[in-house]
Design an enzyme around this catalytic site. Structure first.
Site, PDB file in Angstrom:
ATOM      1  NE  ARG A   1      -2.838   0.303   3.369  1.00 14.72           N
ATOM      2  CZ  ARG A   1      -2.100   0.523   4.465  1.00 14.72           C
ATOM      3  NH1 ARG A   1      -1.422   1.659   4.585  1.00 14.72           N
ATOM      4  NH2 ARG A   1      -2.039  -0.374   5.426  1.00 14.72           N
TER       5      ARG A   1
ATOM      6  CE  LYS B   1     -13.051   8.278 -18.123  1.00 15.75           C
ATOM      7  NZ  LYS B   1     -13.389   9.495 -17.412  1.00 15.75           N
TER       8      LYS B   1
HETATM    9  C1  LIG Z   1     -13.967   9.856 -16.146  1.00  6.46           C
HETATM   10  C2  LIG Z   1     -13.633  11.174 -15.600  1.00  6.46           C
HETATM   11  C3  LIG Z   1     -13.356  11.349 -14.232  1.00  6.46           C
HETATM   12  C4  LIG Z   1     -13.490  10.229 -13.226  1.00  6.46           C
HETATM   13  O1  LIG Z   1     -12.550   9.233 -13.405  1.00  6.46           O
HETATM   14  P1  LIG Z   1     -12.815   7.667 -13.103  1.00  6.46           P
HETATM   15  O2  LIG Z   1     -11.558   7.020 -13.538  1.00  6.46           O
HETATM   16  O3  LIG Z   1     -14.028   7.261 -13.868  1.00  6.46           O
HETATM   17  O4  LIG Z   1     -13.056   7.572 -11.629  1.00  6.46           O
HETATM   18  C5  LIG Z   1     -12.986  12.617 -13.820  1.00  6.46           C
HETATM   19  N1  LIG Z   1     -12.904  13.654 -14.667  1.00  6.46           N
HETATM   20  C6  LIG Z   1     -13.164  13.517 -15.979  1.00  6.46           C
HETATM   21  C7  LIG Z   1     -13.049  14.705 -16.877  1.00  6.46           C
HETATM   22  C8  LIG Z   1     -13.548  12.287 -16.488  1.00  6.46           C
HETATM   23  O5  LIG Z   1     -13.828  12.167 -17.794  1.00  6.46           O
END
Ligand SMILES: *Cc1c(COP(=O)(O)O)cnc(C)c1O
Length: 393
Positions: A53, A204
């Site tokens: 961790r 993303k």
């Molecule tokens: C998807 C997203 C998040 C959240 O991220 P997760 O990995 O889904 O927890 C935060 N900000 C933006 C702009 C996003 O597109």
């Protein structure tokens, strides 16, 4: 081998934190799954490693790579973007503190700040980040700790002046937090414009292949790094070794992917602009976009995300969203495959009925790296369902 700071983006992405393994020469550093580390006598740690961790070599490789590509001195990797945001807020705010955020913030961010942390005494004010006077007023009205912005924003693709926001935040003793998920570190580095903390959903563009969920924070102030590092360790929302490895692998190709994403999105946006069914195309790469000039200053290219609004309203948007086959109808964005999203009911369902609600005639496209002719043909086919008057009216 440390990568020189003067190295270009792609060199840093490929090499930072990725030195070959010294015993075998394995070019790809091995994955470390071990949850714990042998000690040479009590407290005799090898290279500081004690327990998974607290630190893991695979996560460390990713963190070094993330810091290098964002131009930060430290990065922290988490199990999701929202886990990163939650850890950031816990690390640097206290009950009574306030967050001024964009009125088109990602729905999950607003849900976390308003729905969860509100009960812990963290206040918030959503404002239009393009209106600097209203940002200044909102910051002054409370004990503001963070000004929190996404540029480009999701899904309205608004571009915000980061340097101006940094001045407003700093004048008030607050910090500027930039969610750089949409642009990615290849297109834009918020720390260079005065931001104090960069947030990423690495799910993303950084991961880039829609096969791993993760988040990250990047800073260049050692004091902020200490506080965030302590919460990462003490709360433990860390990324696992396999997730860290997949994210590292994705990040190595971020530059080449973003070039193609940007090229494809530009062509799709220009095609959409010519279509009679379309009321508005929201893409910062179009000269008609109100943030175009600012985006040219802040971003290397304009990215892969395009939002479209239809003259015939919600019915047309829903019809197109459900009629493509190369674009897959799914949440998320930033992967090599093109995705279609109807934010009002999907990614932004959590802000329905609030001032952050998204127009119902809008769809959001995440343009992948496929051949652009196929993306346009797919949209053209989907659009035929509108012009045929089969919108369900
Ligand atoms: C998807 C997203 C998040 C959240 O991220 P997760 O990995 O889904 O927890 C935060 N900000 C933006 C702009 C996003 O597109």
């Amino acid at each position: 081998m440390p990568v020189p700071e003067s190295a270009g983006f792609n060199t840093r992405a490929v090499h930072a934190g990725q030195a070959f393994e010294p015993r075998t020469g394995a070019v790809v550093p091995p994955l470390h799954f071990s949850s714990t580390y042998a000690q040479d006598g009590i407290g005799g740690l090898r290279d500081g490693y004690e327990y998974g961790r607290g630190a893991n070599p695979t996560r460390d490789s990713l963190q070094e790579q993330l810091a290098a590509v964002e131009g930060g001195t430290a990065a922290f990797s988490f199990g999701s973007g929202l886990a990163a945001e939650d850890s950031l807020i816990r690390a640097l705010t206290r009950p009574g503190d306030h967050i001024v955020l964009g009125n088109d913030a990602y729905g999950g961010t607003y849900r976390l700040i308003n729905g969860i942390l509100g009960d812990w005494g963290i206040g918030n004010t959503p404002v239009d980040m393009a209106n600097l006077d209203s940002v200044r007023d909102a910051v002054a009205a409370n004990k503001t700790r963070f000004v929190w912005v996404e540029t480009p924003s999701n899904p309205l693709m608004k571009i915000t002046d980061m340097a101006a926001l940094a001045d407003i935040a700093h004048d008030a003793g607050a910090l500027l937090v930039v969610d750089n998920t949409f642009a990615s570190p290849y297109l834009q580095n918020p720390l260079a414009f005065g931001a104090d903390v960069v947030v990423h959903s690495t799910t993303k563009y950084i991961g880039g292949h829609s096969d791993v969920v993760g988040g990250a924070l990047v800073v260049n102030d050692p004091e902020l790094a200490d506080k965030i590092g302590f919460v990462q360790f003490a709360v433990g929302a860390v990324s696992g070794p396999m997730d860290a490895f997949l994210t590292t692998r994705g990040l190595k190709t971020l530059g080449v992917r973003m070039d193609r994403h940007s090229e494809n999105a530009q062509a799709v946006a220009e095609w959409l602009l010519e279509r009679p069914e379309v009321e508005a195309v929201l893409y910062p790469g179009l000269p008609s976009h109100p943030g175009h000039e600012l985006a040219r200053k802040q971003m290397k290219k304009f990215g892969g995300m395009v939002s479209v609004q239809f003259k015939e309203g919600e019915a047309a948007a829903r019809k197109v969203a459900e009629s493509t086959s190369v674009f897959t109808l799914a949440e998320s964005l930033g992967g090599i495959e093109s995705l279609m999203n109807y934010p009002a009911e999907m990614t932004h369902a959590s802000v329905k009925g609030t001032e952050l609600a998204v127009p119902e005639n809008l769809i959001r496209l995440s343009c992948g790296i496929e051949d652009v002719e196929d993306l346009i043909a797919d949209l053209d086919h989907a659009f035929s369902f509108i012009s045929n008057g089969r919108t369900g009216s």
